[in-house]
Design a protein around this motif. Structure first.
Motif, short mmCIF file in Angstrom:
data_model
loop_
_atom_site.label_atom_id
_atom_site.label_comp_id
_atom_site.label_asym_id
_atom_site.label_seq_id
_atom_site.Cartn_x
_atom_site.Cartn_y
_atom_site.Cartn_z
N THR A 85 0.82 -1.22 0.00
CA THR A 85 0.00 0.00 0.00
C THR A 85 0.86 1.27 0.00
OG1 THR A 85 -1.65 -1.27 1.18
CG2 THR A 85 -1.97 1.11 1.13
N PRO A 86 1.79 1.43 0.94
CA PRO A 86 2.60 2.64 0.89
C PRO A 86 3.45 2.74 -0.37
CG PRO A 86 3.27 1.25 2.74
CD PRO A 86 2.09 0.60 2.12
N LEU A 87 3.88 1.59 -0.89
CA LEU A 87 4.66 1.64 -2.12
C LEU A 87 3.82 2.24 -3.25
CD1 LEU A 87 7.16 1.01 -3.85
CD2 LEU A 87 6.20 -1.26 -4.28
N ALA A 105 10.05 -3.05 -1.14
CA ALA A 105 9.07 -1.98 -1.05
C ALA A 105 9.44 -0.97 0.02
CB ALA A 105 7.69 -2.55 -0.77
N ALA A 106 10.06 -1.42 1.11
CA ALA A 106 10.41 -0.47 2.18
C ALA A 106 11.38 0.58 1.64
CB ALA A 106 11.03 -1.22 3.36
N ALA A 107 12.41 0.11 0.93
CA ALA A 107 13.40 1.04 0.38
C ALA A 107 12.79 1.89 -0.72
CB ALA A 107 14.59 0.26 -0.16
N MET A 108 12.00 1.26 -1.58
CA MET A 108 11.42 1.99 -2.71
C MET A 108 10.37 3.01 -2.24
SD MET A 108 12.76 1.30 -5.64
CE MET A 108 14.31 1.45 -4.80
N THR A 109 9.68 2.70 -1.16
CA THR A 109 8.72 3.65 -0.61
C THR A 109 9.46 4.88 -0.08
OG1 THR A 109 7.22 1.87 -0.01
CG2 THR A 109 6.89 3.97 1.12
N ALA A 110 10.51 4.63 0.69
CA ALA A 110 11.27 5.73 1.28
C ALA A 110 11.88 6.60 0.19
CB ALA A 110 12.36 5.18 2.20
N LEU A 111 12.53 5.96 -0.76
CA LEU A 111 13.22 6.72 -1.81
C LEU A 111 12.23 7.53 -2.65
CD1 LEU A 111 15.80 7.39 -3.38
CD2 LEU A 111 15.45 5.31 -4.73
N LYS A 165 9.34 12.27 8.44
CA LYS A 165 7.89 12.48 8.45
C LYS A 165 7.47 13.36 7.29
CE LYS A 165 6.26 11.72 13.08
NZ LYS A 165 5.71 12.29 14.31
N LYS A 166 8.30 14.36 7.04
CA LYS A 166 7.99 15.25 5.93
C LYS A 166 7.91 14.45 4.63
CE LYS A 166 10.10 19.19 3.73
NZ LYS A 166 11.30 20.02 3.80
N ALA A 167 8.86 13.52 4.45
CA ALA A 167 8.87 12.72 3.23
C ALA A 167 7.67 11.78 3.19
CB ALA A 167 10.17 11.94 3.12
N LEU A 168 7.47 11.02 4.26
CA LEU A 168 6.45 9.97 4.20
C LEU A 168 5.04 10.50 4.44
CD1 LEU A 168 8.35 7.10 6.02
CD2 LEU A 168 7.73 7.19 3.61
N VAL A 169 4.91 11.32 5.45
CA VAL A 169 3.57 11.82 5.77
C VAL A 169 3.24 13.00 4.85
CG1 VAL A 169 2.06 12.70 7.59
CG2 VAL A 169 3.85 11.04 8.15
N GLY A 170 4.26 13.85 4.63
CA GLY A 170 4.07 15.03 3.79
C GLY A 170 3.66 14.67 2.37
N SER A 171 4.12 13.54 1.88
CA SER A 171 3.79 13.15 0.51
C SER A 171 2.47 12.37 0.47
CB SER A 171 4.90 12.28 -0.06
OG SER A 171 5.04 11.11 0.73
N GLY A 172 1.88 12.14 1.64
CA GLY A 172 0.61 11.41 1.68
C GLY A 172 0.80 9.90 1.58
N VAL A 173 2.04 9.44 1.73
CA VAL A 173 2.30 8.01 1.59
C VAL A 173 1.84 7.25 2.83
CG1 VAL A 173 4.20 6.34 1.47
CG2 VAL A 173 4.14 8.29 -0.08
N MET A 174 2.00 7.87 3.99
CA MET A 174 1.55 7.25 5.24
C MET A 174 0.94 8.32 6.13
SD MET A 174 4.49 4.70 6.59
CE MET A 174 5.40 3.68 5.46
N THR A 175 0.08 7.87 7.02
CA THR A 175 -0.39 8.79 8.05
C THR A 175 0.57 8.67 9.23
OG1 THR A 175 -1.69 7.08 9.12
CG2 THR A 175 -2.80 8.37 7.41
#
Ligand code: ADP
Ligand code: MG
Length: 729
Positions: free
Chosen positions: A181-183, A483-489, A571-581
C-alpha cells in the motif's frame, strides 16, 4: 564422527544432479503462460471488461462491481483451463515473505448442487482473519479483521493449482498493514511530482513511472548439511563456525563456471519464473563460495517488487527439488561476503524518456541533470530515512562490514556528472547570465551523453551509485521486501521534486526566465547537497572520518536507525507526501522494533541452546579424553619424561576448560539479560535494550565456540563446518 554430521556428509556424497528439460528451446513459447496477462485477458474477457482493466491499470482508477464480475468470470475460466481449483488473495504483510489463504472455487449453487464459484466480490475484496499479522497496535483484537483488495496494476498468476490475486492488505479502519500500500502511494506521489517538473521540458508528459531492476544475491547450501545446522535452519545464518582455511581469498568463485547441480537448479528456476512472467535474464556465481546472483530485466516498480517476492518463494521451492536450501539472509557466514539486493532505480515518462539517463540534446540533458540533482538532494536530506528503510537485524551484519557499503549513506556520481554539476555551480551567477554564457553552459551539458558512454566508471563501494541511466541503491538487504526502500526513496524524491518546482516557479513569477530559474535553483541544491557526493572508497576507514567531518550520519544500531522514521525530515517525506499517516508510520516503527527484538531473541535462544547442549558436552568429552591420556602417560613414563610430554596437553586441557567456563558464564549472563529485556513492555525500549544488553553476547559466545572448534577432535565436532557447508557443489 557425530552421527548427524556424518550422515549429512554421507548423503552429500550420494547426490546426483537432477536433470531439467525445458519445454521448448524458445522462452517466448511459454513465457507468461501462468499469468492472466493482456493476451489471456483478450481471450477470456469481454471487450468492456478488458478495457476496464487496462484503464484502471493505466490511470489508477477502480473497477466497478458489475465489471468486476465479468473479469472474475473470465479469470475463473482461464484458471480452470489451467487446472486451478483454488484462489487466494496474495499479499505482503509486515513479516518477511508473502501471505496466502487458499479458498476452493467449490460452492453451493442455487439448487443446492455444487458449482465452481468465483464472483467479482471474491476477486476484489476478502476479509482474512488477520489478527496474527503484525500491525503495530493498529488492529485491536476486537476489530481483528483486515481486508485485502485487488491491486489491478499487478496481474493475477497461477502457482500450482491456485490462482493468486495480488492485493493490498488494510485494517478495517483503513490503515495500511502491508508493504504494497505505501509503495503504491509513493509511486503515485513521485509520478505527480515528476510530471510537474517534466512539464518544464515537454508538455506531452502526463505520467512518470518508477523502474526497478533488483539483483538478488543468495547462497545455496546442501539440504542435509543445512538440516544438521540448527542455527541455519532456525535463524537463517550460522551463529558459530570458524572460517575455512580457504574461502574467497583467491577470488576464484566470482563469475566462475557454475556447478552442474546449481545450473540445473537455475534452469528450473528460470523456467518457473518465465512461465510466471518474471523476466529473469542474468545468472552468475558471486564472490563467496556457494553464493550466486540472479537478475531480471527491470520493470515498473510495483510489478518488479511483486515479482521479487514471488521469486523468493519460487526459489525456495525449486531449491528443494535439487536438495538445496536457499539462504536469503544478508550474512549467513561470518568472514565472507554477505548478500544484498541492489535496487536499480530510475524514473521514466509516458513519452519513452528515462529521466535518469542523459538526453540527446542540451534540453534533454538539463532535464536529466534536474532529476539527478533532485535525487541527490533527496538522498542528502533523507540519509536517515533511507537507512531506516534498509537496516534490519540481519542486514546490520552486512552494512559496515568490510565487504559492504558502510552505514553511512553517500552517493556516487562518477567523474563526468560530478564535473558537470561543479560547472553549473561555477558558471551560474546570481545575476542574469549573458546569452553567451548560457550557450557555453548548454554546449557543455549537451556533451554529457558521449562523455558518459566513454566513461563507464563504477564504484562498487557506494551504497547509492549512479550507473549511467539509473541509481543503484546497493545497501538494500537480500532478504528484505524492496518496497520499504522503494517507498522511502520515492517519497523522498517526490517531496524534493515538489520543493524544486515551487522554488523554480517562484523565480519565474519574479520575472526570471525558465531555464535560468532552473539553473539557479539547481545551483543552490548542488551546493547544499555536496556532502552526500562521494566518489572514493566507501569501505575505507578514512571515509568514516571524512563523513563525520562532512556532517553525514553513521548509525549502526538497528533500533536507533528505525527510530529515525519518526524524525521531522522523514515524516515530511512519508507523511508530507501522503504516503503514510502519522498513525501508520508510528505503527510501522513499532512493528520494525518488534521484528528486531524477536530476531535477536531467537538467535540468542538458539545460540544458548547449541552452546550448552551441543558444544560444551563435546568439548568436555574431548577434554576427558585428554585427561585420560595424560593420566596414562603418567602411569607408564617416569617423572622427567612425563613432564616433558604432558606440558602441551595440560595447556590444551586448561585452554578448553577456560573456553567452557566462559561459554557457560556468558550463556547465564545472556539469559539473565534477555529476561530483563523481556520485562520491558514498550517495543522501542525493548529493542534498544536487546541491542545494548543482549547482542554483544552473541559475538562473545561465538568467539569461544570457534576457538574450541579449532582444538577439539574433528571426529567429535557435532556441527558441519564452514568448509563442508561452503565447498560441496
Ligand atoms: P550490474 O549492475 O551488475 O552490471 P546489470 O547491468 O545487468 O547489472 O543491471 C542490473 C539491473 O539493472 C537489471 O535488472 C537491469 O534491467 C536494471 N536496469 C538497467 N537499466 C535500468 C534503468 N534505467 N532503470 C532501472 N533499472 C535498470
Ligand atoms: Mg548492479
Amino acid at each position: 564422527m557425530s552421527t548427524i554430521r556424518f550422515q549429512a556428509l554421507t548423503e552429500l556424497l550420494s547426490r546426483v544432479p537432477k536433470e531439467v528439460k525445458l519445454p521448448s528451446n524458445k522462452v517466448t513459447d511459454y513465457y507468461g503462460d501462468l499469468v492472466f496477462n493482456t493476451d489471456s485477458m483478450r481471450k477470456y474477457l469481454s471487450k468492456e471488461a478488458f478495457k476496464a482493466v487496462i484503464d484502471a491499470n493505466q490511470n489508477g482508477g477502480a473497477i466497478d462491481r458489475k465489471m468486476a464480475s465479468g473479469v472474475a468470470a473470465g479469470m475463473k475460466a482461464w484458471a480452470i483451463e489451467n487446472n486451478v481449483t483454488h484462489y487466494t488473495h496474495w499479499f505482503q504483510p509486515l513479516t518477511d515473505g508473502t501471505a496466502e489463504k487458499h479458498d476452493g472455487f467449490i460452492d453451493y449453487g442455487d439448487g443446492g448442487h455444487m458449482i465452481e464459484n468465483f464472483s467479482g466480490d471474491l476477486l476484489t475484496q476478502q476479509e482474512p482473519d488477520a489478527s496474527s499479522f503484525p500491525s503495530g497496535g493498529i488492529r485491536q483484537t476486537f476489530e481483528a479483521r483486515g481486508y485485502t483488495a485487488w491491486d489491478v496494476s499487478s496481474p493475477a498468476f497461477i502457482v500450482g493449482t491456485t490462482l493468486c490475486i495480488p492485493t493490498v492488505f488494510i485494517s478495517y479502519t483503513g490503515e495500511a498493514l502491508d508493504y504494497k500500500t505505501p509503495l503504491l502511494k509513493a509511486l503515485a506521489a513521485v509520478d505527480e511530482a515528476a510530471v510537474g517538473v517534466c512539464q518544464y521540458f515537454d508538455k506531452n508528459v502526463t505520467k512518470v513511472h518508477t523502474n526497478l531492476g533488483w539483483e538478488q544475491e543468495y547462497f545455496l547450501i546442501d539440504e542435509a548439511l543445512y538440516q544438521a545446522r540448527p542455527d541455519l535452519a532456525l535463524t537463517g545464518r550460522t551463529l558459530m563456525g570458524h572460517s575455512s582455511s580457504k574461502d574467497q581469498q583467491l577470488d576464484d568463485h566470482y563469475f566462475g563456471s557454475i556447478p552442474e547441480r546449481v545450473t540445473n537448479f537455475m534452469m528450473e528456476l528460470e523456467l518457473e519464473c518465465h512461465k510466471l512472467g518474471i523476466p529473469v535474464k542474468t545468472r552468475h556465481n558471486e564472490v563467496a563460495p556457494s553464493q550466486f546472483e540472479l537478475a531480471p530485466i527491470y520493470e515498473e516498480a510495483n510489478l518488479a517488487n511483486d515479482h521479487n517476492q514471488l521469486l523468493m518463494d519460487v526459489m525456495k521451492k525449486v531449491a528443494r527439488h535439487h536438495k538445496f536450501r536457499v539462504l536469503f539472509h544478508e550474512k549467513p557466514f561470518a568472514g565472507i561476503n554477505g548478500s544484498g539486493k541492489h535496487n536499480n532505480w530510475s524514473l521514466g515518462t509516458d513519452t519513452g524518456v528515462v529521466l535518469l539517463a542523459p538526453g540527446k540534446n542540451p534540453k534533454g540533458n538539463i532535464q536529466f541533470l534536474c532529476f539527478v540533482v533532485n535525487t541527490l538532494m533527496a538522498v542528502y536530506k533523507n540519509q536517515d530515512l533511507l537507512r531506516a528503510s534498509i537496516l534490519t537485524a540481519s542486514n546490520s551484519h552486512r552494512l559496515g562490514a568490510n565487504e559492504a557499503p558502510p552505514s553511512i549513506i553517500s552517493a556516487f556520481l562518477g567523474d563526468e556528472v560530478s564535473k558537470m554539476l561543479d560547472k553549473i555551480v561555477e558558471e551560474v551567477g546570481e545575476r542574469k547570465m549573458t546569452p553567451d554564457e548560457k550557450t557555453a553552459l548548454k554546449l557543455g551539458i549537451g556533451r554529457i551523453p558521449e562523455i558518459i558512454l566513454d566513461n563507464t566508471d563504477r564504484n562498487r563501494t557506494s551504497p547509492f551509485a549512479f550507473t549511467g541511466n539509473r541509481f543503484e541503491f546497493r545497501a538494500v538487504g537480500s532478504s528484505t521486501n524492496n518496497a520499504a526502500a522503494m517507498t522511502a526513496l520515492n517519497a523522498a524524491v517526490a517531496v524534493q521534486l515538489t520543493e524544486f518546482k515551487n522554488a523554480v516557479d517562484f523565480l519565474i513569477e519574479e520575472g526570471i526566465k525558465k531555464d535560468e530559474a532552473i539553473f539557479q535553483v539547481m545551483k543552490k541544491m548542488i551546493i547544499e547537497s555536496k556532502p552526500i557526493r562521494f566518489n572514493g572508497d566507501g569501505y575505507s576507514d578514512n571515509w568514516v572520518e571524512e563523513a563525520k567531518e562532512r556532517g553525514l550520519t553513521n548509525i549502526t544500531s538497528v533500533p536507533e536507525s528505525i527510530s529515525k522514521y519518526l524524525d521531522p525530515e522523514a515524516k515530511k517525506a512519508l507523511v508530507g507526501s501522503g504516503v503514510m499517516t502519522n498513525k501508520e508510520l508510528e505503527a510501522r516503527v513499532e512493528v520494525e522494533m518488534e521484528k528486531f527484538t524477536k530476531k535477536i531473541q531467537i538467535e540468542s535462544r538458539v545460540l544458548g541452546d547449541l552452546a550448552i547442549n551441543h558444544i560444551v558436552p563435546v568439548a568436555v568429552a574431548y577434554q576427558t579424553k585428554l585427561i585420560q591420556n595424560v593420566q596414562g602417560l603418567r602411569d607408564i613414563f617416569d617423572n622427567g619424561e612425563f613432564e616433558e610430554m604432558a606440558g602441551a596437553r595440560k595447556d590444551l586441557i586448561r585452554q578448553i576448560s577456560n573456553h567452557i567456563s566462559t561459554i557457560k558464564a556468558k550463556v547465564i549472563g545472556m539469559v539473565a539479560a534477555r529476561k530483563e529485556c523481556n520485562m520491558i513492555e514498550d517495543a522501542t525500549e525493548s529493542a534498544f535494550a536487546y541491542d545494548k544488553n543482549v547482542c554483544h553476547y552473541l559475538d562473545e559466545i561465538r568467539y569461544h565456540i570457534d576457538k574450541l572448534e579449532l582444538v577439539v577432535d574433528n571426529e567429535m565436532w557435532p556441527l558441519p563446518k564452514y568448509r563442508e557447508l561452503l565447498f560441496n557443489n
